[in-house]
Scaffold this motif. Structure first.
Motif: not given
Length: 195
Positions: A12, A49, A101, A18, A97, A57
């Motif tokens: 992601y 995730c 996620p 993150a 975002r 992720l």
């Protein structure tokens, strides 16, 4: 740096994205995170995730360190804050975002935000994914954390009380303001605002 085996789907994002999203989520909720809390949340978020989407992720490895899990690039950027809260500027614009996620990171933050960093690290180190990773090398395989999440979710589902199904007619009778919105003509191209 050790890389994980490839997954079918691209990740992601990056660990820095993150981390910045977690800091932003905490800031939006009036909460601050220090470096150790941030690293712990990244550890759990990576596993969650994979457990829910079979997708990473981020691709950066989670290393085993004496003080807990560490993603090196995140440590390079934020570790100098130490035990102090990592500041988030009000005018900073974090990476946008993606929906899932963002939900996943928000859920991880909500799950563990009230646990002190030292307590969360002790919990994490007492769990089987961490202990197995310590026996097998210097990097945590996030699929082990994902299995831990799957087991935890299964237990929660088994312990959840069954819900009584609600018919739409009964729901609309109990919520006349929503029933009224259904009666109003609408343009299907209108955007529904996010809340």
């Amino acid at each position: 740096m050790t890389k994980l085996p490839p997954f079918c789907e691209p990740p992601y994002g990056t660990a820095i994205q993150a981390a910045e999203s977690l800091l932003s989520i905490g800031h939006e909720r009036g909460d601050t995170l220090n470096h150790r809390q941030l690293q712990n949340l990244l550890y759990y978020a990576q596993g969650l995730c994979i457990a829910t989407t079979q997708t990473l992720l981020f691709t950066e490895a989670i290393e085993i360190r004496e003080d807990g899990p560490v993603v090196s690039v995140v440590a390079q950027q934020f570790s100098y804050h130490g035990e102090k809260p990592i500041p988030v500027l009000n005018d900073s614009q974090p990476h946008t975002r993606a929906v899932y996620p963002g939900v996943l990171l928000g859920s991880t933050h909500l799950e563990f935000k009230d646990v002190a960093a030292s307590q969360l690290t002790r919990w994490l180190m007492s769990e089987s994914p961490w202990q197995e990773a310590c026996r097998n090398g210097t990097v945590v395989d996030p699929r082990i954390i994902a299995k831990w999440w799957c087991d935890r979710i299964d237990v929660e589902r088994r312990n959840r009380k069954p819900r009584v199904p609600v018919k739409l007619r009964d729901y609309l009778n109990d919520h006349p303001e929503i029933a009224e919105r259904f009666r109003q003509p609408h343009d299907p191209t209108d955007m529904i605002p996010l809340r």
